[in-house]
Scaffold this motif. Structure first.
Motif, short mmCIF file in Angstrom:
data_model
loop_
_atom_site.label_atom_id
_atom_site.label_comp_id
_atom_site.label_asym_id
_atom_site.label_seq_id
_atom_site.Cartn_x
_atom_site.Cartn_y
_atom_site.Cartn_z
N LYS A 1 0.83 -1.20 0.00
CA LYS A 1 0.00 0.00 0.00
C LYS A 1 0.86 1.26 0.00
O LYS A 1 0.51 2.25 -0.66
CB LYS A 1 -0.92 0.00 1.22
CG LYS A 1 -2.02 -1.05 1.16
CD LYS A 1 -2.94 -0.93 2.36
CE LYS A 1 -4.06 -1.95 2.31
NZ LYS A 1 -4.97 -1.85 3.47
N SER A 2 1.95 1.24 0.76
CA SER A 2 2.80 2.43 0.79
C SER A 2 3.51 2.65 -0.54
O SER A 2 3.93 3.78 -0.84
CB SER A 2 3.84 2.30 1.91
OG SER A 2 4.67 1.17 1.69
N SER A 3 3.62 1.60 -1.38
CA SER A 3 4.25 1.73 -2.70
C SER A 3 3.26 2.14 -3.76
O SER A 3 3.57 2.98 -4.63
CB SER A 3 4.92 0.42 -3.08
OG SER A 3 5.91 0.05 -2.15
N TYR A 4 2.07 1.54 -3.73
CA TYR A 4 1.09 1.77 -4.80
C TYR A 4 -0.12 2.59 -4.35
O TYR A 4 -0.88 3.06 -5.19
CB TYR A 4 0.59 0.42 -5.35
CG TYR A 4 1.68 -0.43 -5.94
CD1 TYR A 4 2.20 -0.15 -7.20
CD2 TYR A 4 2.20 -1.50 -5.24
CE1 TYR A 4 3.22 -0.93 -7.75
CE2 TYR A 4 3.21 -2.29 -5.77
CZ TYR A 4 3.71 -1.99 -7.03
OH TYR A 4 4.71 -2.77 -7.56
N GLY A 5 -0.30 2.76 -3.00
CA GLY A 5 -1.48 3.48 -2.53
C GLY A 5 -1.34 4.99 -2.61
O GLY A 5 -2.34 5.70 -2.67
N ILE A 6 -0.10 5.50 -2.61
CA ILE A 6 0.13 6.94 -2.63
C ILE A 6 1.52 7.18 -3.21
O ILE A 6 2.41 6.32 -3.13
CB ILE A 6 0.00 7.53 -1.21
CG1 ILE A 6 -0.05 9.04 -1.26
CG2 ILE A 6 1.11 7.03 -0.31
CD1 ILE A 6 -0.45 9.67 0.05
N VAL A 7 1.69 8.36 -3.79
CA VAL A 7 2.98 8.67 -4.42
C VAL A 7 4.06 8.86 -3.36
O VAL A 7 5.15 8.27 -3.44
CB VAL A 7 2.85 9.92 -5.30
CG1 VAL A 7 4.21 10.33 -5.87
CG2 VAL A 7 1.86 9.68 -6.43
N ASP A 8 3.78 9.71 -2.34
CA ASP A 8 4.77 9.98 -1.29
C ASP A 8 4.02 10.08 0.03
O ASP A 8 3.40 11.10 0.33
CB ASP A 8 5.51 11.30 -1.59
CG ASP A 8 6.66 11.56 -0.64
OD1 ASP A 8 6.78 10.81 0.35
OD2 ASP A 8 7.44 12.49 -0.88
N TYR A 9 4.06 9.00 0.81
CA TYR A 9 3.30 8.97 2.06
C TYR A 9 3.88 9.94 3.09
O TYR A 9 3.16 10.45 3.96
CB TYR A 9 3.23 7.56 2.62
CG TYR A 9 4.55 6.98 3.06
CD1 TYR A 9 5.06 7.22 4.32
CD2 TYR A 9 5.28 6.17 2.20
CE1 TYR A 9 6.26 6.69 4.73
CE2 TYR A 9 6.49 5.63 2.59
CZ TYR A 9 6.99 5.89 3.86
OH TYR A 9 8.19 5.35 4.25
N ARG A 10 5.15 10.22 3.04
CA ARG A 10 5.75 11.16 3.99
C ARG A 10 5.21 12.57 3.78
O ARG A 10 4.80 13.24 4.73
CB ARG A 10 7.28 11.16 3.84
CG ARG A 10 7.94 9.83 4.19
CD ARG A 10 9.46 9.91 4.01
NE ARG A 10 10.12 8.65 4.31
CZ ARG A 10 10.28 7.66 3.46
NH1 ARG A 10 9.81 7.77 2.20
NH2 ARG A 10 10.88 6.53 3.82
N PHE A 11 5.20 13.00 2.53
CA PHE A 11 4.67 14.35 2.23
C PHE A 11 3.18 14.42 2.54
O PHE A 11 2.71 15.42 3.08
CB PHE A 11 4.93 14.67 0.76
CG PHE A 11 4.43 16.02 0.33
CD1 PHE A 11 5.11 17.18 0.67
CD2 PHE A 11 3.26 16.13 -0.42
CE1 PHE A 11 4.64 18.42 0.28
CE2 PHE A 11 2.79 17.37 -0.80
CZ PHE A 11 3.48 18.52 -0.46
N ALA A 12 2.46 13.34 2.23
CA ALA A 12 1.02 13.33 2.50
C ALA A 12 0.73 13.40 4.00
O ALA A 12 -0.16 14.14 4.44
CB ALA A 12 0.39 12.08 1.89
N ALA A 13 1.49 12.64 4.80
CA ALA A 13 1.29 12.67 6.25
C ALA A 13 1.60 14.05 6.82
O ALA A 13 0.89 14.55 7.71
CB ALA A 13 2.15 11.60 6.91
N MET A 14 2.64 14.69 6.30
CA MET A 14 3.01 16.02 6.78
C MET A 14 1.92 17.04 6.46
O MET A 14 1.53 17.85 7.31
CB MET A 14 4.34 16.45 6.16
CG MET A 14 4.84 17.80 6.61
SD MET A 14 6.38 18.25 5.77
CE MET A 14 5.82 18.37 4.07
N GLN A 15 1.40 17.00 5.23
CA GLN A 15 0.35 17.93 4.83
C GLN A 15 -0.93 17.70 5.63
O GLN A 15 -1.59 18.65 6.07
CB GLN A 15 0.07 17.79 3.33
CG GLN A 15 1.21 18.22 2.44
CD GLN A 15 1.48 19.71 2.56
OE1 GLN A 15 0.57 20.53 2.59
NE2 GLN A 15 2.77 20.06 2.67
#
Length: 314
Positions: free
Chosen positions: A109-123
């Motif tokens: 999921k972290s590979s295909y579920g979102i482009v960049d989970y770190r940036f998404a979590a921060m936002q």
């Protein structure tokens, strides 16, 4: 040079091509051997499609068919949330920053579920923090940091289910109000400290007065109790004295009566009274006092009668 001159240029080109192919095959063969470190996960694609996830250890892939598309670190990591401006409920502009602690739990999921989970979590942490602070007054933002952190973690956890990550905690590092607000808050804190000092001093003075009055009250009570006990003791002593004197007088009278009733007792009593009568007559003329004497000083029969004694009985 004579050896290479025997080959046709076309043959040389073919040899070069085959050599390149063989070299490429050797490189791909070495690349197909994967040594996955601990707490890491390799996502493998076969012909562009997800095939499997490699855990820690030794793995061999098919050259030209399989490839490692993503490498995910499964260790817990920290992500700094940059400072952002937020408005509190009482319309005060504050600057807030924090840090997120997350880890990957589902590499797919972290590979295909979102482009960049770190940036998404921060936002998402920033937007959630702004919305929560907008419901609180400025004073409560300092007091309820734990509440803000818990709500941010709750929102990130729900989103993290689709991203294959787990948000362990979110900590607010700083809440910085404007300079004017900070000065006003410092003045308020100083005023509160002065109020507490004055209140403490007044409470101390009040307690001191109460203690002093209690001491005076107890002292007065003790003095009155002591005086009361002294009087009781004096009265009891005097009563005992009177009772003893009365008993002694009664005993004396009883003995005198017994003596009078005996032979010669009446005569002895008259003689004793006569002596006392004469002794009293000696000091009648002192200090210029006027004294009326009877015609016969030795006539004390009348005096004896007044005392209840009859000299004729003798």
């Amino acid at each position: 040079m004579e050896y290479f001159s025997e080959f046709h240029p076309t043959d040389i080109a073919v040899l070069v091509i085959w050599g390149a192919i063989f070299l490429t095959f050797i490189i791909k063969l070495f690349q197909s051997i994967c040594l996955v470190p601990t707490k890491s996960a390799y996502v493998v694609e076969r012909l562009g499609k997800y095939h499997k996830t490699l855990d820690a250890g030794f793995h061999a892939l098919f050259p030209f068919i399989d490839r490692v598309a993503y490498i995910q670190d499964l260790k817990e990591e920290t992500i700094d949330v940059p400072p952002q401006e937020c408005f509190s409920k009482d319309e005060v502009n504050v600057e807030v920053d924090g840090v997120i602690y997350i880890s990957v739990i589902e590499p797919i999921k972290s590979s295909y579920g979102i482009v960049d989970y770190r940036f998404a979590a921060m936002q998402l942490a920033q937007t959630t923090t702004r919305s929560i602070i907008g419901t609180l007054d400025l004073d409560r933002t300092f007091e309820e940091r734990d509440v803000i952190s818990a709500k941010v973690v709750e929102v990130l956890d729900k989103a993290g289910e689709a991203w294959g990550i787990r948000v362990h905690r979110y900590e607010i590092k700083n809440i910085t109000p404007p300079q004017t607000v900070r000065l006003a808050m410092e003045m308020q804190v100083n005023a509160e400290r002065e109020r507490r000092a004055i209140l403490a001093k007044s409470e101390g003075d009040k307690q001191s007065v109460i203690n002093r009055s209690e001491g005076i009250k107890r002292e007065t009570i003790n003095i009155s109790e002591g005086e009361k006990q002294r009087r009781i003791n004096a009265a009891e002593g005097k009563a005992s004295e009177i009772l003893s004197l009365a008993k002694a007088t009664a005993e004396s009278i009883k003995k005198v009566a017994n003596v009078i009733n005996q032979d010669g007792g009446q005569k002895a009593l008259e003689m004793q009274l006569s002596e006392q009568y004469l002794e009293q007559m000696k000091g009648l003329g002192k200090e210029g006092r006027k004294v009326i004497l009877p015609a016969n000083l030795l006539d004390y029969g009348h005096w004896m009668k007044t005392m209840g004694l009859n000299s004729d009985k003798s």
